[in-house]
Design an enzyme around this catalytic site. Structure first.
Site, mmCIF file in Angstrom:
data_model
loop_
_atom_site.group_PDB
_atom_site.id
_atom_site.type_symbol
_atom_site.label_atom_id
_atom_site.label_comp_id
_atom_site.label_asym_id
_atom_site.label_seq_id
_atom_site.Cartn_x
_atom_site.Cartn_y
_atom_site.Cartn_z
ATOM 1 N N ALA A 66 0.873 -1.175 0.000
ATOM 2 C CA ALA A 66 0.000 0.000 0.000
ATOM 3 C C ALA A 66 0.910 1.225 0.000
ATOM 4 C CB ALA A 66 -0.868 -0.010 1.246
ATOM 5 N N GLY A 112 0.446 -4.906 0.937
ATOM 6 C CA GLY A 112 -0.758 -4.935 0.102
ATOM 7 C C GLY A 112 -0.545 -5.627 -1.237
ATOM 8 N N GLU A 115 -0.906 -9.217 -0.438
ATOM 9 C CA GLU A 115 -2.335 -9.399 -0.108
ATOM 10 C C GLU A 115 -3.189 -9.410 -1.378
ATOM 11 O OE1 GLU A 115 -2.107 -6.129 2.820
ATOM 12 O OE2 GLU A 115 -3.122 -7.487 4.195
ATOM 13 N N GLU A 135 4.452 -5.314 7.368
ATOM 14 C CA GLU A 135 3.731 -4.224 8.044
ATOM 15 C C GLU A 135 4.189 -3.960 9.472
ATOM 16 O OE1 GLU A 135 2.349 -6.383 6.000
ATOM 17 O OE2 GLU A 135 0.899 -5.375 4.710
HETATM 18 N N1 COA Z 1 4.621 3.066 -0.598
HETATM 19 C C1 COA Z 1 5.020 4.214 -1.149
HETATM 20 N N2 COA Z 1 6.132 4.322 -1.897
HETATM 21 C C2 COA Z 1 6.859 3.207 -2.095
HETATM 22 C C3 COA Z 1 6.509 1.961 -1.540
HETATM 23 C C4 COA Z 1 5.318 1.918 -0.759
HETATM 24 N N3 COA Z 1 4.880 0.776 -0.224
HETATM 25 N N4 COA Z 1 7.443 1.049 -1.878
HETATM 26 C C5 COA Z 1 8.340 1.701 -2.628
HETATM 27 N N5 COA Z 1 8.011 3.004 -2.750
HETATM 28 C C6 COA Z 1 8.711 4.048 -3.493
HETATM 29 C C7 COA Z 1 9.930 4.561 -2.716
HETATM 30 O O1 COA Z 1 9.552 5.513 -1.766
HETATM 31 C C8 COA Z 1 10.762 5.133 -3.851
HETATM 32 O O2 COA Z 1 10.192 6.375 -4.215
HETATM 33 P P1 COA Z 1 11.154 7.660 -4.441
HETATM 34 O O3 COA Z 1 12.069 7.255 -5.561
HETATM 35 O O4 COA Z 1 10.201 8.748 -4.806
HETATM 36 O O5 COA Z 1 11.873 7.868 -3.153
HETATM 37 C C9 COA Z 1 10.482 4.184 -5.004
HETATM 38 O O6 COA Z 1 9.253 3.525 -4.690
HETATM 39 C C10 COA Z 1 11.558 3.138 -5.194
HETATM 40 O O7 COA Z 1 11.722 2.442 -3.967
HETATM 41 P P2 COA Z 1 13.137 2.241 -3.222
HETATM 42 O O8 COA Z 1 12.866 2.016 -1.774
HETATM 43 O O9 COA Z 1 14.052 3.358 -3.580
HETATM 44 O O10 COA Z 1 13.653 0.912 -3.943
HETATM 45 P P3 COA Z 1 14.670 -0.154 -3.330
HETATM 46 O O11 COA Z 1 15.036 -1.041 -4.466
HETATM 47 O O12 COA Z 1 15.779 0.524 -2.592
HETATM 48 O O13 COA Z 1 13.824 -0.994 -2.259
HETATM 49 C C11 COA Z 1 11.874 -2.177 -1.439
HETATM 50 C C12 COA Z 1 12.737 -1.798 -2.667
HETATM 51 C C13 COA Z 1 10.644 -2.875 -1.972
HETATM 52 C C14 COA Z 1 12.658 -3.116 -0.535
HETATM 53 C C15 COA Z 1 11.483 -0.885 -0.678
HETATM 54 O O14 COA Z 1 10.936 0.041 -1.606
HETATM 55 C C16 COA Z 1 10.463 -1.078 0.411
HETATM 56 O O15 COA Z 1 10.808 -1.591 1.467
HETATM 57 N N6 COA Z 1 9.206 -0.664 0.194
HETATM 58 C C17 COA Z 1 8.167 -0.687 1.187
HETATM 59 C C18 COA Z 1 7.669 -2.099 1.375
HETATM 60 C C19 COA Z 1 6.607 -2.136 2.454
HETATM 61 O O16 COA Z 1 6.878 -1.904 3.620
HETATM 62 N N7 COA Z 1 5.390 -2.438 2.047
HETATM 63 C C20 COA Z 1 4.276 -2.559 2.948
HETATM 64 C C21 COA Z 1 3.507 -1.299 2.999
HETATM 65 S S1 COA Z 1 2.152 -1.469 4.127
#
Ligand code: COA
Length: 260
Positions: A66, A112, A115, A135
């Site tokens: 999400a 999400g 999910e 989460e």
């Molecule tokens: N919500 C909002 N933005 C998200 C996102 C999320 N769940 N997951 C990734 N993004 C965005 C990042 O903020 C980044 O945006 P920016 O370039 O404007 O800063 C972009 O997507 C790329 O992500 P980034 O974190 O730079 O890539 P990465 O390769 O370093 O890491 C992940 C990849 C998936 C490990 C990492 O993005 C992450 O942990 N995301 C969140 C996962 C999460 O907790 N999901 C559950 C949400 S309830």
């Protein structure tokens, strides 16, 4: 219909819905959830669409969760509403769709994203995929059905560990857990999903809808799945597909189902 956050391809009876916010790793914001709802609803009511495939754009992510930026300042009431609305519009909606939905997981499926994949009727994953429900690392829990569907698919102990550790599993482990049915190279993912879709399409679409309802009944609170199956089984006898399927068998020819 024009969409901003998703792409839609339809051909040969398959609607492929592609979540398309690659710069945010296809994170589900409110607008995307609404667009997905509309796309699933339209595809489901299109008689020419027999199977829906859901995937993410780009090579990195199916859906990375999400959109955290949208709910970071929510209060208790808003948090509850977010989960309820999302479940109604998308996650429960997809699970109960009449048309089969295959998730083609092409990279990160987190929060999400996992999910959503779990709401689909079954899942394939490319070998680079990583799945998890992170989460609790954000101080929240899965709110789009993850605490219910993950234990249904992988068992309670594995779900507890995945949710408590907030860790990710790779595609092989997801396969070993029964979370995904097949693992393939990334460029083979959609062809494999389409191949399975074409097998599904040879069968009676109305019987498949009855089967989806009967299988889902097993997981519904207060519903007797065996009774639901009896009713769904009986319903099939009133369909043109049943007449065609049984006649074709007895006449030793291939069935040509009208889908009614
Ligand atoms: N919500 C909002 N933005 C998200 C996102 C999320 N769940 N997951 C990734 N993004 C965005 C990042 O903020 C980044 O945006 P920016 O370039 O404007 O800063 C972009 O997507 C790329 O992500 P980034 O974190 O730079 O890539 P990465 O390769 O370093 O890491 C992940 C990849 C998936 C490990 C990492 O993005 C992450 O942990 N995301 C969140 C996962 C999460 O907790 N999901 C559950 C949400 S309830």
């Amino acid at each position: 219909m024009n969409y901003e956050n998703i792409l839609l391809n339809t051909s040969n009876g398959i609607a492929t819905i592609i979540i398309n916010r690659p710069s945010k790793l296809n994170a589900l914001n409110r607008a995307t959830i609404q667009e997905l709802h509309n796309a699933f609803k339209d595809a489901d009511s299109d008689r020419d669409i027999k199977v829906i495939i859901l995937t993410g754009s780009g090579e990195k992510a199916f859906v990375a969760g999400a959109d955290i930026s949208e709910f970071a300042d929510f209060n208790v009431k808003e948090g509850g509403k977010l989960a309820a609305k999302g479940q109604e519009l998308l996650f429960n909606f997809v699970e109960n769709l009449s048309t089969p939905v295959i998730a083609a997981i092409n990279g990160f499926a987190l929060g999400g994203g996992l999910e959503l994949a779990m709401s689909c009727h079954f899942r394939l994953a490319s070998a680079n995929s990583k799945m998890g429900l992170p989460e609790v690392s954000l101080g929240v829990i899965p709110g789009y059905g993850g605490t219910q569907r993950l234990p249904q698919l992988v068992g309670k102990g594995r779900a507890m560990e995945m949710i408590m550790t907030a860790g990710m599993i790779d595609a092989t482990q997801a396969y070993n857990y029964g979370l995904v049915n097949h693992v393939t190279e990334q460029d083979e993912l959609l062809p494999m999903a389409e191949k399975i879709a074409s097998k599904i399409m040879r069968n009676s679409s109305v019987a498949i809808t009855q089967a989806i309802n009967a299988i889902n009944a097993n997981f519904k609170e207060g519903v007797d799945g065996f009774k639901a199956e009896i009713e769904a089984f009986g319903n099939c006898f009133g369909t043109a597909d049943f007449k065609e399927g049984t006649s074709a068998f007895l006449e030793k020819r291939k069935a040509d189902f009208p889908g009614e």
